[in-house]
Design a protein around this motif. Structure first.
Motif, PDB file in Angstrom:
ATOM      1  N   THR A 116       0.837  -1.207   0.000  1.00  0.00           N
ATOM      2  CA  THR A 116       0.000   0.000   0.000  1.00  0.00           C
ATOM      3  C   THR A 116       0.865   1.248   0.000  1.00  0.00           C
ATOM      4  O   THR A 116       0.630   2.200  -0.754  1.00  0.00           O
ATOM      5  CB  THR A 116      -0.908   0.007   1.242  1.00  0.00           C
ATOM      6  OG1 THR A 116      -1.652  -1.202   1.294  1.00  0.00           O
ATOM      7  CG2 THR A 116      -1.853   1.197   1.238  1.00  0.00           C
ATOM      8  N   GLU A 137       1.520   4.100  -3.067  1.00  0.00           N
ATOM      9  CA  GLU A 137       1.228   5.517  -2.804  1.00  0.00           C
ATOM     10  C   GLU A 137       2.457   6.392  -3.084  1.00  0.00           C
ATOM     11  O   GLU A 137       2.337   7.462  -3.683  1.00  0.00           O
ATOM     12  CB  GLU A 137       0.787   5.707  -1.353  1.00  0.00           C
ATOM     13  CG  GLU A 137      -0.706   5.577  -1.126  1.00  0.00           C
ATOM     14  CD  GLU A 137      -1.138   6.212   0.185  1.00  0.00           C
ATOM     15  OE1 GLU A 137      -1.800   7.263   0.141  1.00  0.00           O
ATOM     16  OE2 GLU A 137      -0.800   5.649   1.248  1.00  0.00           O
ATOM     17  N   GLU A 177      -1.773  -6.134   0.276  1.00  0.00           N
ATOM     18  CA  GLU A 177      -3.032  -6.035  -0.453  1.00  0.00           C
ATOM     19  C   GLU A 177      -3.508  -7.403  -0.961  1.00  0.00           C
ATOM     20  O   GLU A 177      -4.640  -7.522  -1.429  1.00  0.00           O
ATOM     21  CB  GLU A 177      -2.886  -5.068  -1.636  1.00  0.00           C
ATOM     22  CG  GLU A 177      -2.609  -3.626  -1.246  1.00  0.00           C
ATOM     23  CD  GLU A 177      -3.808  -2.944  -0.591  1.00  0.00           C
ATOM     24  OE1 GLU A 177      -4.908  -3.528  -0.594  1.00  0.00           O
ATOM     25  OE2 GLU A 177      -3.642  -1.833  -0.055  1.00  0.00           O
ATOM     26  N   ASN A 192      -6.390   3.679   3.069  1.00  0.00           N
ATOM     27  CA  ASN A 192      -4.991   3.265   3.049  1.00  0.00           C
ATOM     28  C   ASN A 192      -4.377   3.323   4.444  1.00  0.00           C
ATOM     29  O   ASN A 192      -3.591   2.448   4.829  1.00  0.00           O
ATOM     30  CB  ASN A 192      -4.191   4.143   2.089  1.00  0.00           C
ATOM     31  CG  ASN A 192      -4.497   3.835   0.640  1.00  0.00           C
ATOM     32  OD1 ASN A 192      -5.062   2.776   0.318  1.00  0.00           O
ATOM     33  ND2 ASN A 192      -4.136   4.741  -0.259  1.00  0.00           N
TER      34      ASN A 192
END
Length: 986
Positions: A102, A106, A135, A154
């Motif tokens: 994650t 990002e 994930e 998130n």
């Protein structure tokens, strides 16, 4: 485990589409911790999986160095930590880090530079950074809840992964105790700078700290603590601080203003000569907006993308004729009386020649980078807040907090900016690393390369793996697909010491009486195939960078100095352009071919000139050079008649000490006929190649254009010529060339060269572009007066030439087509990078000349002939042709103003004597070592003699020293005689 998401979407044609997305969750994704036996079994049994298979090795060096926990720590940072505290995360003490999928995604989405640095940490085994694909793990994946923002989802996913790690490792540690295994006690810590996220984590039972809390409790880690970036909350004040700058407009107001045309967007360019002035180059326009004054600059930093509002015409101004530096430290609470007084002084001289003026009202994009410089220690003893003085004059001083001020004395360090709050006179930043001692040549070269963003690391293993194996030989297949020119009398002509020889020439007479002229260029594209690591690295570097004492190659040395270098007596692959020419240099035909050549001689310009000038030499190489030289003179005359400009720029050559590699002599480069000879045939090859590739690839050719300068660029040139009695017509390149040619004076033989140097500074920069992005009328190259132009002749040192080689090869069927070369958007993006790299390489080269000039003058004081290049209100800027350098003679001596400035005539009057641009002077040259950051040449006027400004010449000083020495000697002898007489008397 399979999860499905089904949603309905309307297409552009109003069709209703049913979208089904499948998301697979797994149980067999390992945690990556060494002592976790179940996960290590997974790794051993599942070699086909794509997850990270190297377990994190818990480092004993991480134990006990943090006062928060005695146990070894496994760190799980969130996205903001990697975005804003990457300098901390790169430190050698930060190990055992889990990078969540994650977070990685990002970071990749929000910052390419941070993502690159993070992936480098992951690839470094000693750092022990482990990528966990949370994930796709059934226990760490979380669904986005209704009305939940993507950012909140998130954050929740990161907390869920941290909680799973905490429980998972605790379970394994308990199992180890039951089995009597001796394993380390490991604590899982979530690092975040988001206060809300930290509160939620702690409420869920997750151990969580801000980066500042965690690092501040590390013992004996001063260097690491100095790397902490100041976060926005730390910069905020409680309202007691006085706002020194206006507030920037909110994004909504900026967007509305840009749309309505009330605001303009552009790139902020700070002035080198006056820290209170800047220019904003408006995007998608040739318009420039002048910015003057601290409040109007409003915290913008050089190269930021800013939004400006135009001021009323009554408030317009123009660049000052003053040279102004930001000297000394000013406290934030101090009023800006000095700045305000200066601005009033400037305003009084701004009645004429006003230009569009504005003020910065917003910052759209901060283009901050790492800055090299020195620490300016606080005068208050015991303070940890100090000022950092950047090496680049256009960057403001930066306030940093450090406990290592004593260690940073006489050191070059690197600092980054964290922010610039309204109440602070200076931006705030943090320390990154130290480079070495000030004045050390290696350190100064490192500063030079970093400041100009020159990639200079060694080539990676993946790049070197693309190189051909040795010994390299020419095969029968190569001979069958290339024109064999090994018996042709080819030779190269280059500067002395050149090892990357990428061009060679030949000229032979044909039976018809015409000449066959060949330009042979190293076939670098044969070795650099598209899509390889070597190709990517060459595209990223863009160009070879030439410094005075070293060369930063675009490609590995095996290619640049060996296999691609057209060395004398060795067989090499080439890409040849062959013309048939008449004796009047008229081209009858042109042919392009891949070839094999064997250069008969690798000559310097001086050696080639000696051969041409020596009538006793009649060998094939010499005769070929004479033919080429005669044809080149005709080609040059034709170019000049068509309007090509012959400009000038001071170039110098250093003679280096063989042991210390320091300069021992400096002299202007001598240009010979052979320099011009080579240049003419390279220009001809570039022009013909440009025509050929554009003919076959009209939408994706890599070309080079030189935009005509705006009329106002020529104002200084026209003005100084007018004062000297000449009219310079700038209405076209041809008329400008004719004007420059006729502007000569008998009393000053250097006048015309000075005029051409000034004309060079009026020019725009030439740039690479993709032909499909501009109309053909915009292809024109102003300096060469050519309707189309490209770079083909230096593929060893320019990536643009490699692209042109590929296009030309596809054009003549010598190589397979390159699909990626047909995408004009991609090509234009490559061209943008090439323009940036080319510009930075030029600046780095000039900086290297300046550095070595300073080294040369370090222990020297010399009198040299110079010319006044510009007359400023408080200074004279002087060019010294012998060394190709510029310096400044300041006219302000404390409270005394030595001259009377005439803005109309651009002159300074000293009593009965008037100093104007291009006047000849004698100056005394030395180094000012008082400012260790910005060491510069100090020029003092020797001639003409002006009261209060001129100084004795070096010769006069030496004579005075000799006289003083003799006086001292006579005094000693007299004293000795007296003492001896007294002894005799006794």
């Amino acid at each position: 485990m399979l999860r499905q998401k089904i949603f309905i979407k309307k297409s552009k044609r109003n069709n209703i589409l049913k979208i089904v997305r499948e998301h697979y969750l797994r149980e067999d994704i390992p945690c990556g911790v060494e002592f976790c036996s179940p996960c290590n079994i997974l790794v051993a049994n599942n070699n086909d999986h794509n997850f990270h298979r190297t377990p994190v090795l818990l480092s004993s060096s991480s134990e006990g160095i943090n006062g928060l926990h005695k146990s070894a720590a496994l760190l799980i940072p969130d996205t903001n930590v990697f975005l804003h505290q990457m300098d901390v995360m790169e430190h050698s003490l930060i190990v055992n880090v889990v990078v969540l999928q994650t977070v990685l995604q990002e970071v990749r989405h929000r910052s390419s530079p941070a993502y690159k640095r993070l992936t480098e940490c992951i690839a470094e085994p000693k750092k022990k950074f482990f990528t966990f694909v949370n994930e796709f793990h059934k226990d760490t994946y979380v669904e986005r809840e209704p009305k939940e923002s993507a950012n909140d989802r998130n954050d929740r996913a990161i907390r869920q992964a941290a909680l799973w790690y905490q429980q998972h490792l605790k379970q394994q540690q308990q199992q180890s105790l039951e089995d009597d295994d001796c394993n380390e006690d490991v604590v899982v810590i979530l690092l975040t700078n988001d206060v809300e996220n930290m509160k939620k984590a702690r409420s869920e039972g997750i151990i969580s700290y801000t980066v500042h809390e965690y690092i501040s409790n590390m013992m004996g880690c001063t260097d690491l603590k100095d790397r902490l970036a100041a976060i926005q909350e730390d910069m905020e004040v409680d309202g007691k601080e006085k706002d020194l700058f206006p507030e920037h407009l909110p994004l909504s107001a900026i967007q509305k203003g840009l749309k309505s045309g009330q605001l303009l967007q552009g790139t902020f360019q700070a002035s080198r000569e006056n820290y209170l002035e800047a220019t904003v180059n408006i995007h998608d326009s040739e318009q420039q907006v002048f910015i003057q004054g601290r409040l109007n600059l409003n915290r913008a930093v050089h190269e930021d993308v800013v939004v400006v509002r135009m001021l009323p015409q009554s408030q317009w101004s123009h660049p000052s004729s003053l040279i102004v530096d930001d000297e000394g430290e000013k406290p934030d609470e101090e009023d800006d009386d000095d700045d305000d007084d200066l601005q009033k002084k400037l305003a009084r001289t701004m009645d004429k020649h006003k230009v569009p003026t504005g003020q910065v009202v917003g910052i759209l994009k901060r283009n901050w980078r790492q800055y090299c410089g020195i620490l300016q220690k606080s005068l208050i003893r015991g303070m940890t807040r100090h000022l950092f003085v950047p090496a680049e004059r256009r960057i403001p001083k930066i306030r940093i907090e450090t406990r290592q001020a004593e260690q940073f004395e006489n050191q070059r360090i690197v600092v980054v900016i964290d922010g610039w709050p309204r109440h602070s006179r200076y931006p705030q930043g943090h320390f990154v690393k130290r480079l070495g001692e000030i004045g050390d040549k290696k350190t100064e070269n490192e500063v030079l390369l970093l400041e100009h963003d020159i990639p200079h690391s060694t080539f990676s293993e993946s790049v070197l793996a693309c190189l051909p194996a040795l010994p390299w030989i020419i095969t029968a297949k190569d001979l069958s697909t290339r024109l064999d020119l090994r018996e042709t009398c080819v030779c190269s002509v280059d500067p002395p010491g050149c090892t990357d020889i990428d061009d060679a020439l030949h000229c032979k007479q044909l039976a018809s009486g015409n000449y066959e002229v060949g330009v042979h260029i190293a076939d670098v594209s044969h070795f650099i195939r598209p899509g390889t690591a070597l190709d990517s690295e060459a595209a990223s570097r863009g160009t070879t960078v030439y410094l005075i004492d070293k060369r930063i190659d675009m490609v590995p040395e095996l290619l640049s100095s060996n296999l691609c270098s057209l060395r004398g007596g060795e067989e090499r692959f080439a890409f040849s352009v062959l013309w048939e020419m008449t004796s009047e240099a008229r081209v009858v035909s042109c042919k392009y071919t891949k070839s094999i050549i064997k250069s008969q001689a690798a000559l310097t310009y001086a050696e080639a000139q000696m051969k041409i000038d020596d009538p006793t030499q009649t060998d094939d190489v010499t005769e070929g050079l004479r033919r080429l030289n005669r044809l080149a003179k005709i080609l040059k005359q034709k170019r000049v008649e068509n309007g090509a400009l012959t400009l000038a720029s001071p170039e110098i050559r250093f003679h280096m000490d063989s042991e210390t590699h320091d300069p021992i002599d400096v002299q202007a480069k001598e240009l010979r006929e052979t320099n011009s000879m080579v240049e003419e045939f390279m220009l001809l090859a570039n022009i013909y190649t440009a025509k050929k590739i554009f003919e076959d690839f009209p939408d994706c050719s890599v070309l080079r254009r030189h935009p005509p300068p705006p009329v106002n660029n020529f104002e200084p040139l026209v003005q100084v010529a007018k004062l000297k009695g000449f009219h310079v017509d700038t209405s076209s390149g041809k008329k400008l060339a004719d004007s420059l040619e006729s502007a000569t004076t008998s009393d000053n033989p250097y006048f015309n060269t000075m005029l051409r140097i000034l004309a060079t500074r009026c020019m725009m920069q030439a740039v690479y572009f993709c032909s499909g992005t501009l109309s053909q009328a915009d292809f024109f190259h102003y300096g060469l007066a050519s309707p189309i132009y490209t770079h083909f002749t230096s593929p060893i040192r320019r990536y643009s030439d490699i692209l042109v080689h590929r296009l030309l090869a596809a054009s003549i069927g010598a190589d397979a087509s390159y699909p990626q070369l047909l995408d004009k958007i991609k090509i234009q993006n490559v061209c943008k990078n090439l323009n940036f790299r080319h510009r930075m390489a030029q600046y780095a080269g000039r900086a290297s000349v300046a550095l070595h000039t300073q080294i040369f003058f370090k222990n020297r004081v010399l009198d040299e002939e110079g010319y006044v290049l510009f007359v400023r209100k408080n200074a004279l800027q002087v060019l010294i042709p012998k060394y190709g350098l510029e310096g400044t003679i300041f006219l302000d001596k404390g409270e005394n103003k030595l001259g009377e400035y005439n803005e109309e005539e651009n002159s300074q009057r000293f009593g009965s004597h008037v100093m104007r641009m291009f006047d000849k002077v004698i100056v005394q040259v030395s180094i000012d070592a008082s400012n260790i950051q910005h060491q510069k040449l100090i020029l003092k006027l020797v001639y003409p003699k002006i009261d209060g400004l001129s100084v004795p010449s070096v010769k006069e000083l030496n004579c005075k020293m000799e006289v003083d020495k003799n006086k001292d000697k006579n005094k000693k002898e007299d004293a000795l005689d007296t003492s001896w007489s007294s002894v005799v008397k006794k």
